[in-house]
Design a protein around this motif. Structure first.
Motif, PDB file in Angstrom:
ATOM      1  N   ILE A  75       6.634  53.123  23.870  1.00 12.49           N
ATOM      2  CA  ILE A  75       5.601  53.815  23.106  1.00 12.49           C
ATOM      3  C   ILE A  75       5.564  53.399  21.641  1.00 12.49           C
ATOM      4  CG2 ILE A  75       5.456  55.819  24.603  1.00 12.49           C
ATOM      5  CD1 ILE A  75       7.317  57.274  22.627  1.00 12.49           C
ATOM      6  N   GLY A  76       6.623  52.804  21.184  1.00 15.05           N
ATOM      7  CA  GLY A  76       6.658  52.371  19.792  1.00 15.05           C
ATOM      8  C   GLY A  76       7.843  51.465  19.528  1.00 15.05           C
ATOM      9  N   PRO A  77       7.676  50.150  19.709  1.00 17.84           N
ATOM     10  CA  PRO A  77       8.794  49.238  19.538  1.00 17.84           C
ATOM     11  C   PRO A  77       9.352  49.200  18.119  1.00 17.84           C
ATOM     12  CG  PRO A  77       6.776  48.026  20.057  1.00 17.84           C
ATOM     13  CD  PRO A  77       6.467  49.482  20.150  1.00 17.84           C
ATOM     14  N   PHE A  78       8.645  49.837  17.186  1.00 14.29           N
ATOM     15  CA  PHE A  78       9.163  49.887  15.822  1.00 14.29           C
ATOM     16  C   PHE A  78      10.509  50.604  15.776  1.00 14.29           C
ATOM     17  CE2 PHE A  78       4.436  50.335  15.410  1.00 14.29           C
ATOM     18  CZ  PHE A  78       4.202  49.025  15.063  1.00 14.29           C
ATOM     19  N   ILE A  79      10.738  51.528  16.694  1.00 13.41           N
ATOM     20  CA  ILE A  79      11.983  52.295  16.724  1.00 13.41           C
ATOM     21  C   ILE A  79      13.166  51.371  16.998  1.00 13.41           C
ATOM     22  CG2 ILE A  79      13.224  54.154  17.909  1.00 13.41           C
ATOM     23  CD1 ILE A  79      10.372  55.361  18.479  1.00 13.41           C
TER      24      ILE A  79
END
Length: 95
Positions: A75-79
């Protein structure tokens, strides 16, 4: 060969693909770009899951980072990328 730095750059690349996907989604008329980067994000997530699993197996990354990449990366590879940065900063010796 799989190394921690290569895993880190793969995570950053996946985050960049996701960022382009979000921009393409937000701008009307970029359906083709949105499709390509959506597909790249989905396939990239599968690849990152496999790489994270192998990274844990080889003790290149810990389980916390693997979860950030695999579970939260969908859902959010930034994590996952942020967790790489956090762990790298924590590993540096204080001078």
């Amino acid at each position: 060969m799989l190394t921690r730095p290569r895993l880190k750059w793969a995570s950053f690349t996946h985050s960049t693909v996701y960022l382009v996907l979000l921009v393409a989604w937000a701008i009307p008329g970029l359906a083709g770009v949105e499709f390509v980067f959506g597909l790249a994000h989905g396939l990239g997530w599968f690849a990152m899951c496999a790489l994270a699993f192998e990274g844990v197996r080889r003790r290149l990354i810990d389980l916390r980072l693997a979860v950030a990449i695999s579970v939260l990366g969908a859902i959010g590879p930034f994590i996952g990328s942020a967790e790489f940065i956090r762990q790298d900063r924590a590993r540096r010796p204080v001078t």
